[in-house]
Scaffold this motif. Structure first.
Motif, PDB file in Angstrom:
ATOM      1  N   THR A  27       1.144  -1.194  -0.030  1.00 50.94           N
ATOM      2  CA  THR A  27       0.022   0.008  -0.197  1.00 50.94           C
ATOM      3  C   THR A  27       0.813   1.011   0.097  1.00 50.94           C
ATOM      4  O   THR A  27       0.761   2.190  -0.631  1.00 50.94           O
ATOM      5  N   LYS A  28       1.973   1.133   0.805  1.00 53.31           N
ATOM      6  CA  LYS A  28       2.925   2.467   0.830  1.00 53.31           C
ATOM      7  C   LYS A  28       3.478   2.570  -0.511  1.00 53.31           C
ATOM      8  O   LYS A  28       3.805   3.624  -0.898  1.00 53.31           O
ATOM      9  N   ALA A  29       3.886   1.389  -1.102  1.00 57.06           N
ATOM     10  CA  ALA A  29       4.388   1.411  -2.255  1.00 57.06           C
ATOM     11  C   ALA A  29       3.434   2.249  -3.574  1.00 57.06           C
ATOM     12  O   ALA A  29       3.895   3.181  -4.215  1.00 57.06           O
ATOM     13  N   LYS A  30       2.415   2.025  -3.464  1.00 56.70           N
ATOM     14  CA  LYS A  30       1.202   2.592  -4.342  1.00 56.70           C
ATOM     15  C   LYS A  30       1.198   4.047  -4.043  1.00 56.70           C
ATOM     16  O   LYS A  30       1.026   4.676  -4.963  1.00 56.70           O
ATOM     17  N   ILE A  31       1.228   4.385  -2.646  1.00 55.87           N
ATOM     18  CA  ILE A  31       1.131   5.808  -2.461  1.00 55.87           C
ATOM     19  C   ILE A  31       2.309   6.540  -2.921  1.00 55.87           C
ATOM     20  O   ILE A  31       2.250   7.586  -3.297  1.00 55.87           O
ATOM     21  N   ASN A  32       3.582   5.908  -2.680  1.00 61.87           N
ATOM     22  CA  ASN A  32       4.605   6.501  -3.129  1.00 61.87           C
ATOM     23  C   ASN A  32       4.652   6.672  -4.679  1.00 61.87           C
ATOM     24  O   ASN A  32       5.030   7.768  -5.252  1.00 61.87           O
ATOM     25  N   ALA A  33       4.300   5.760  -5.436  1.00 62.52           N
ATOM     26  CA  ALA A  33       4.083   5.822  -6.751  1.00 62.52           C
ATOM     27  C   ALA A  33       3.155   6.939  -7.036  1.00 62.52           C
ATOM     28  O   ALA A  33       3.328   7.735  -8.207  1.00 62.52           O
ATOM     29  N   TYR A  38       4.011  14.392  -8.283  1.00 59.65           N
ATOM     30  CA  TYR A  38       4.334  15.881  -7.700  1.00 59.65           C
ATOM     31  C   TYR A  38       5.506  16.076  -6.911  1.00 59.65           C
ATOM     32  O   TYR A  38       5.801  16.828  -6.373  1.00 59.65           O
ATOM     33  N   ASN A  39       6.391  15.109  -7.486  1.00 54.53           N
ATOM     34  CA  ASN A  39       7.980  15.154  -7.314  1.00 54.53           C
ATOM     35  C   ASN A  39       8.238  15.259  -5.740  1.00 54.53           C
ATOM     36  O   ASN A  39       8.998  15.691  -5.159  1.00 54.53           O
ATOM     37  N   ILE A  40       7.610  14.535  -5.042  1.00 55.59           N
ATOM     38  CA  ILE A  40       7.628  14.233  -3.741  1.00 55.59           C
ATOM     39  C   ILE A  40       8.495  12.599  -3.654  1.00 55.59           C
ATOM     40  O   ILE A  40       8.159  11.798  -4.027  1.00 55.59           O
ATOM     41  N   PRO A  41       9.544  12.729  -3.316  1.00 58.06           N
ATOM     42  CA  PRO A  41      10.436  11.822  -2.993  1.00 58.06           C
ATOM     43  C   PRO A  41       9.982  10.676  -2.155  1.00 58.06           C
ATOM     44  O   PRO A  41       9.104  10.830  -1.384  1.00 58.06           O
ATOM     45  N   GLN A  42      10.626   9.260  -2.483  1.00 55.42           N
ATOM     46  CA  GLN A  42      10.271   8.304  -1.587  1.00 55.42           C
ATOM     47  C   GLN A  42      10.182   8.428  -0.334  1.00 55.42           C
ATOM     48  O   GLN A  42      10.999   9.244   0.361  1.00 55.42           O
ATOM     49  N   ASP A  43       9.253   8.108   0.502  1.00 62.19           N
ATOM     50  CA  ASP A  43       9.013   8.390   1.900  1.00 62.19           C
ATOM     51  C   ASP A  43       8.655   6.953   2.542  1.00 62.19           C
ATOM     52  O   ASP A  43       7.788   6.258   2.102  1.00 62.19           O
ATOM     53  N   ASN A  44       9.184   6.916   3.720  1.00 69.88           N
ATOM     54  CA  ASN A  44       8.635   5.746   4.610  1.00 69.88           C
ATOM     55  C   ASN A  44       7.192   5.669   5.224  1.00 69.88           C
ATOM     56  O   ASN A  44       6.681   4.760   5.740  1.00 69.88           O
ATOM     57  N   LEU A  45       6.693   7.027   5.035  1.00 69.71           N
ATOM     58  CA  LEU A  45       5.209   7.266   5.533  1.00 69.71           C
ATOM     59  C   LEU A  45       4.943   6.765   6.840  1.00 69.71           C
ATOM     60  O   LEU A  45       3.851   6.126   7.077  1.00 69.71           O
ATOM     61  N   LYS A  46       5.685   7.225   7.680  1.00 72.04           N
ATOM     62  CA  LYS A  46       5.473   6.871   9.244  1.00 72.04           C
ATOM     63  C   LYS A  46       5.290   8.185   9.900  1.00 72.04           C
ATOM     64  O   LYS A  46       6.217   9.109   9.581  1.00 72.04           O
ATOM     65  N   PRO A  47       4.233   8.482  10.849  1.00 70.87           N
ATOM     66  CA  PRO A  47       2.865   7.733  10.882  1.00 70.87           C
ATOM     67  C   PRO A  47       2.158   8.063   9.552  1.00 70.87           C
ATOM     68  O   PRO A  47       2.101   9.114   9.101  1.00 70.87           O
ATOM     69  N   SER A  71      -6.986  13.073  -0.295  1.00 70.00           N
ATOM     70  CA  SER A  71      -8.096  12.126  -0.590  1.00 70.00           C
ATOM     71  C   SER A  71      -7.702  10.855  -1.514  1.00 70.00           C
ATOM     72  O   SER A  71      -7.950   9.470  -1.307  1.00 70.00           O
ATOM     73  N   ASP A  72      -6.900  11.289  -2.592  1.00 67.56           N
ATOM     74  CA  ASP A  72      -6.550   9.967  -3.556  1.00 67.56           C
ATOM     75  C   ASP A  72      -5.541   9.174  -2.806  1.00 67.56           C
ATOM     76  O   ASP A  72      -5.712   7.849  -2.943  1.00 67.56           O
ATOM     77  N   CYS A  73      -4.801   9.332  -1.783  1.00 70.90           N
ATOM     78  CA  CYS A  73      -3.989   8.910  -0.811  1.00 70.90           C
ATOM     79  C   CYS A  73      -4.722   7.905   0.028  1.00 70.90           C
ATOM     80  O   CYS A  73      -4.603   6.675   0.167  1.00 70.90           O
ATOM     81  N   PHE A  74      -5.979   8.737   0.470  1.00 70.44           N
ATOM     82  CA  PHE A  74      -6.627   7.785   1.428  1.00 70.44           C
ATOM     83  C   PHE A  74      -7.502   6.657   0.752  1.00 70.44           C
ATOM     84  O   PHE A  74      -7.956   5.379   1.183  1.00 70.44           O
ATOM     85  N   SER A  75      -7.720   6.695  -0.598  1.00 69.64           N
ATOM     86  CA  SER A  75      -8.398   5.874  -1.383  1.00 69.64           C
ATOM     87  C   SER A  75      -7.564   4.640  -1.663  1.00 69.64           C
ATOM     88  O   SER A  75      -8.205   3.499  -1.569  1.00 69.64           O
ATOM     89  N   ILE A  76      -6.292   5.016  -1.607  1.00 68.83           N
ATOM     90  CA  ILE A  76      -5.489   3.661  -1.714  1.00 68.83           C
ATOM     91  C   ILE A  76      -5.565   2.821  -0.318  1.00 68.83           C
ATOM     92  O   ILE A  76      -5.529   1.612  -0.440  1.00 68.83           O
ATOM     93  N   ILE A  77      -5.625   3.429   0.850  1.00 67.46           N
ATOM     94  CA  ILE A  77      -5.607   2.938   2.112  1.00 67.46           C
ATOM     95  C   ILE A  77      -6.986   2.140   2.154  1.00 67.46           C
ATOM     96  O   ILE A  77      -7.002   1.185   2.758  1.00 67.46           O
ATOM     97  N   ASP A  78      -7.913   2.827   1.721  1.00 66.27           N
ATOM     98  CA  ASP A  78      -9.287   2.359   1.813  1.00 66.27           C
ATOM     99  C   ASP A  78      -9.429   0.868   1.343  1.00 66.27           C
ATOM    100  O   ASP A  78      -9.916   0.027   1.786  1.00 66.27           O
ATOM    101  N   GLU A  79      -8.614   0.536   0.022  1.00 63.43           N
ATOM    102  CA  GLU A  79      -8.573  -0.458  -0.727  1.00 63.43           C
ATOM    103  C   GLU A  79      -7.831  -1.644   0.337  1.00 63.43           C
ATOM    104  O   GLU A  79      -8.572  -2.709   0.575  1.00 63.43           O
ATOM    105  N   MET A  80      -6.940  -1.314   1.183  1.00 62.45           N
ATOM    106  CA  MET A  80      -6.458  -2.160   2.143  1.00 62.45           C
ATOM    107  C   MET A  80      -7.153  -2.554   3.175  1.00 62.45           C
ATOM    108  O   MET A  80      -7.293  -3.757   3.754  1.00 62.45           O
TER     109      MET A  80
END
Length: 221
Positions: A27-33, A38-47, A71-80
């Motif tokens: 899920t984090k990989a999908k969010i990072n992708a 938006y040119n946001i570098p890879q992040d560990n997304l914690k918390p 909202s788009d990132c939260f939709s990815i989490i919704d799937e999980m």
């Protein structure tokens, strides 16, 4: 004595989403992708939830674009959360306590950082009637979920008129309330942070704190 209201967090408090480390990593990989556009570098997304909000705010001052990214990132989490690979772990003692409190006429509410679809699905699995809760506020229902104060501001009427007890597994759920109490005449009678007993797969209030809680409810204000 004023009426009483018990506010519960959801995941790791009422029940548990059994999500594997691999599913979280995917899920984090999908969010990072998604964030790379938006040119946001890879992040560990914690918390996870606060970090997504922080990154969205860091990339633009445009409120609408921030809202879209979140909202788009939260939709990815919704799937999980809708399909946790380990299913939903139901703590039956917790469910009995909720039913007992409801039967005694004590109001119950949920404020969760989970998405609404995942929470409703888990409630169905646990066979908990949604109607027993006075309110259900999820991250889907607010612009900025916990640890931001917006979810609590949505229930400020109850915080003004009821003796409230907060049950959560995360001390950070308490922090926005502590800051808001200085500005509002709220009565939070007790903050109860649950510590999960990993060895026995149970909670303190499931194995020894229930009587303390019932004594607390009987105590005079």
């Amino acid at each position: 004595m004023r009426p009483q209201l018990c506010i519960f967090d959801f995941d790791n408090t009422i029940l548990k989403f059994n999500i594997s480390a691999q599913q979280i990593a995917n899920t984090k990989a999908k969010i990072n992708a998604y964030l790379r556009q938006y040119n946001i570098p890879q992040d560990n997304l914690k918390p996870l939830i606060p970090k997504i909000i922080f990154l969205a705010k860091s990339v633009t001052e445009n409120k609408e674009l921030q809202k879209k990214i979140i909202s788009d990132c939260f939709s990815i989490i919704d799937e999980m959360e809708a399909y946790p690979d380990g299913g939903i772990k139901v703590h039956h003692d917790n469910l009995r306590l909720l039913n007992d409190l409801h039967t005694r006429g004590i109001k119950l509410g949920i404020i969760s950082n989970n998405g609404r679809e995942g929470v409703l699905n888990a409630l169905r699995i646990a066979k908990l009637d949604l109607n027993m809760f006075t309110f259900l506020i999820t991250r889907t229902d607010v612009s900025l979920p916990k640890p931001f104060p917006e979810p609590y501001l949505k229930i400020q009427h109850y915080l003004n008129t009821h003796d409230c007890y907060l049950f959560t597994d995360d001390i950070f759920d308490v922090l926005p309330l502590l800051s808001l109490e200085k500005s509002y005449n709220w009565s939070i009678r007790k903050y109860i942070v649950l510590q999960m007993d990993i060895k026995n797969h149970s909670y303190e209030w499931e194995t020894g704190k229930r009587m303390d809680f019932e004594m607390l409810l009987r105590a005079k204000s």
